[in-house]
Design a protein around this motif. Sequence first.
Motif, PDB file in Angstrom:
ATOM      1  N   GLU A   1      -4.453  -1.966  -4.521  1.00 30.96           N
ATOM      2  CA  GLU A   1      -4.635  -0.900  -3.538  1.00 30.96           C
ATOM      3  C   GLU A   1      -6.021  -0.310  -3.680  1.00 30.96           C
ATOM      4  O   GLU A   1      -6.599  -0.310  -4.765  1.00 30.96           O
ATOM      5  CB  GLU A   1      -3.609   0.216  -3.750  1.00 30.96           C
TER       6      GLU A   1
ATOM      7  N   GLY B   1       0.831  -1.196   0.000  1.00 32.47           N
ATOM      8  CA  GLY B   1       0.000   0.000   0.000  1.00 32.47           C
ATOM      9  C   GLY B   1       0.863   1.243   0.000  1.00 32.47           C
ATOM     10  O   GLY B   1       1.820   1.336   0.768  1.00 32.47           O
TER      11      GLY B   1
ATOM     12  N   ALA C   1      -3.412  -0.962   0.981  1.00 30.79           N
ATOM     13  CA  ALA C   1      -3.610  -2.386   0.784  1.00 30.79           C
ATOM     14  C   ALA C   1      -4.663  -2.821   1.802  1.00 30.79           C
ATOM     15  O   ALA C   1      -4.853  -2.160   2.820  1.00 30.79           O
ATOM     16  CB  ALA C   1      -2.302  -3.137   1.016  1.00 30.79           C
TER      17      ALA C   1
END
Length: 125
Positions: free
Chosen positions: A114, A67, A119
């Motif tokens: 994402e 992420g 994430a």
Amino acid sequence: MYICIIEVMIMENNFELEHIGINTTNAEEETGLAKLLCNMFHLEPRHGNKSEFAGPYFECMKSPYLGTNGHIAMRTKDLDGSVEELKEKGFSFNMDTAAYTDDGKLKNIYLEGEYGGFAIHIMQK
């Protein structure tokens, strides 16, 4: 006259927010952010293996992981069932992130991709 048909998928599994993981660039930034969040919201600090926690809500990562901004961790009572349900909805999983218990049951896993720069990590409650 317009007729609108909306297809609604009913989720069989429930999810709860576990914590928000925030990426930082180094241990100094990670520790500082955790202390700031603890002070801001009257939270207890907790040391993790790869991170520092500010109460149960924030995980400050020592270095960026999945992420861009970090990750959102969700928990569910039936992780295997939740994974199957999400697959049926077209979501896929990053199998390289799967963690298992000693007896081989799935403990947690990240979805592929994402969402808003984060994430998403789901885990067994």
